[in-house]
Design an enzyme around this catalytic site. Structure first.
Site, PDB file in Angstrom:
ATOM      1  N   GLU A 209       5.194 -45.164   4.143  1.00  0.00           N
ATOM      2  CA  GLU A 209       4.432 -46.611   4.351  1.00  0.00           C
ATOM      3  C   GLU A 209       4.741 -47.531   2.883  1.00  0.00           C
ATOM      4  OE1 GLU A 209       1.216 -47.070   7.505  1.00  0.00           O
ATOM      5  OE2 GLU A 209       0.612 -45.131   6.534  1.00  0.00           O
ATOM      6  N   LYS A 342      -5.126 -49.298  16.500  1.00  0.00           N
ATOM      7  CA  LYS A 342      -3.596 -49.319  16.664  1.00  0.00           C
ATOM      8  C   LYS A 342      -2.930 -49.462  18.093  1.00  0.00           C
ATOM      9  CE  LYS A 342      -2.831 -45.768  13.236  1.00  0.00           C
ATOM     10  NZ  LYS A 342      -2.710 -44.117  12.778  1.00  0.00           N
TER      11      LYS A 342
HETATM   12  C1  PEP Z   1      -0.692 -45.280   9.905  1.00  0.00           C
HETATM   13  C2  PEP Z   1      -1.175 -43.909   9.891  1.00  0.00           C
HETATM   14  O1  PEP Z   1      -0.319 -42.900  10.232  1.00  0.00           O
HETATM   15  P1  PEP Z   1       0.642 -42.687  11.594  1.00  0.00           P
HETATM   16  O2  PEP Z   1       1.143 -44.095  11.959  1.00  0.00           O
HETATM   17  O3  PEP Z   1       1.592 -41.674  11.152  1.00  0.00           O
HETATM   18  O4  PEP Z   1      -0.443 -42.034  12.519  1.00  0.00           O
HETATM   19  C3  PEP Z   1      -2.586 -43.593   9.551  1.00  0.00           C
HETATM   20  O5  PEP Z   1      -2.857 -42.405   9.858  1.00  0.00           O
HETATM   21  O6  PEP Z   1      -3.372 -44.350   9.446  1.00  0.00           O
HETATM   22 MG    MG Z   2      -5.055 -42.490   9.661  1.00  0.00          MG
END
Ligand code: PEP
Ligand code: MG
Length: 430
Positions: A209, A342
């Site tokens: 990231e 998400k």
């Molecule tokens: C962005 C993250 O990771 P991933 O997309 O690998 O779940 C997170 O854990 O907040």
């Molecule tokens: Mg996370």
């Protein structure tokens, strides 16, 4: 203007880890067009909507998404033909009914979400609206706000070869006056992170990231380094910039429920993890902790919330997986006070927008988040502004997939002059 859906066309493209993901195009009867692609996580929660992968080892080591693409081009295209793209909830419900499984496992949440967002973009094009306005209308809100960024500076866990136990140490420019000012501050901090790592003879390699992955042995070492980085950037830690943490504790958890702090050479039980996190909050300007405990450790989460929730934002990511039932349980059991949002954990755009409303109604903070495998699609920036989420977690200013989201925030601010949410967007602050 005729907003009936006339065509859906999907394809396999690549994400920022060079792995396949789904992109979908939606065309309306009046010729309006929308395109969207979906990201993919590495430290995933078990209750997430299902990302359908081909499992055929001859292409992309089994990670292909051709089955999901085929579902979008056949079944989904047929089911949505003639539906009104302005009716986002109806379109998303049609895809959920067609799938018939709770986690969208049959068609693939990757296919469903790509189409869902492309429908919103096509409707926005037809209505001559910016996408953030379309989101605001779907959400039924009157105002907009520019979110406070939560930005990866130091990385470990599954995003950085487990070089540190904790996955992310992030900076939040809470005192900025606008998103443009916030991005300027982040840029200074992120560049100072590279300089600080170089000055200490530590690796300056990029994690998934865009953070630096210095491979420090303990959380306290990383927190000290965050303070030095902020000062090196000419900023005041705890004032200009505060610290957020994503422990991603589920990826540390052992079959017996304990947490392996491998770099520290010890394991910790839930009580010891809670003590460690409470100590960090006491000694450092840490204002937000995500996934401090594992995704099924509900009673320990409730204890952590009771101990530090009054002065720290506690965010459920793998814990809630953007799922309304899991969030409702959290609210009922007084677990956490914030939710990471998400869209691909939820599976549809309207489901994600509804979850933000549910969290806000319960007084929980909402942080719209990228995944560690992203595309150049900057939809999440429009989602964060249009839903009034207040906070956004994108990743650092390094890869084009990440920078695309910051650049979209700059464009949105120019277009709508919405106020910067600032420190008031955080829940549980002292
Ligand atoms: C962005 C993250 O990771 P991933 O997309 O690998 O779940 C997170 O854990 O907040
Ligand atoms: Mg996370």
């Amino acid at each position: 203007m005729n907003t009936q859906i006339s065509a859906v066309r999907a394809r396999q493209i690549l994400d920022s880890r060079g792995r396949p993901t789904v992109e979908a195009d939606v065309t309306l009867a009046d010729g309006s067009f929308g395109r969207a692609s979906v990201p993919s996580g590495a430290s995933t929660g078990s209750a997430e909507a299902h990302e359908l992968r081909d499992g055929d080892a001859t292409t992309y080591a089994g990670l292909g998404v051709l089955k999901a693409v085929a579902h979008a081009n056949s079944e989904i295209a047929a089911a949505l033909a003639g539906l009104d793209a302005r009716e986002q909830h109806k379109v998303d419900l049609a895809m959920r009914s067609l799938d018939g499984t709770p986690q969208l496992a049959r068609l693939g949440a990757n296919a469903v979400l790509a189409v869902s967002i492309a429908v919103a973009r096509a409707a926005a094009a037809s209505l001559r609206q910016p996408l953030f306005e379309r989101v605001r209308e779907i959400a039924g809100l009157s105002g907009l706000s520019m979110p406070v960024p939560m930005v990866n500076i130091l990385s470990g866990g599954l995003h950085a070869g487990r070089g540190m136990d904790v996955q992310d140490f992030l900076a939040m420019p809470v005192r900025a006056t606008s998103i443009a000012d916030a991005i300027h501050i982040i840029s200074r901090v992120r560049n100072a992170a590279t300089e600080e790592a170089r000055a200490r003879g530590l690796p300056t390699l990029l994690a998934d990231e865009g953070g630096v992955s210095p491979g420090l042995p303990s959380g306290r070492d990383a927190l000290e380094m965050m303070l030095r980085i902020t000062e090196r950037a000419g900023l005041k830690p705890g004032d200009d910039v505060v610290i957020a943490i994503d422990v991603a504790a589920a990826s540390l958890q052992q079959p017996d429920g304990s947490y392996a702090l491998t770099r520290e050479g010890r394991t910790a039980n839930a009580v010891e993890m809670t003590e460690m996190l409470a100590g960090w909050v006491r000694d450092y300007p840490v204002v937000s902790i995500e996934d401090g405990l594992g995704e099924e450790d509900w009673s320990a989460w409730a204890e952590l919330t009771q101990q530090v929730g009054h002065r720290t934002q506690l965010v459920g990511d793998d814990l809630f997986t953007t799922h309304p039932d899991r969030l409702a349980r959290g609210v009922r059991e007084r677990v956490a006070n914030g939710v990471l949002v998400k869209a691909n954990q939820n599976g549809t755009l309207s489901g994600t927008i509804d979850l933000i409303a549910q969290a806000k109604a319960a007084g929980y903070a909402t942080i719209v988040s990228a995944r560690s495998g992203e595309t150049e699609d900057a939809f999440m920036s429009d989602l964060a502004v249009g839903s009034g989420a207040g906070q956004i977690k994108i990743g650092s200013l390094r890869t084009s997939s990440t920078v695309a989201k910051y650049n979209q925030l700059l464009r949105i601010e120019e277009a709508c002059s919405a106020p910067y949410a600032g420190i008031s967007a955080l829940v549980g602050r002292p």
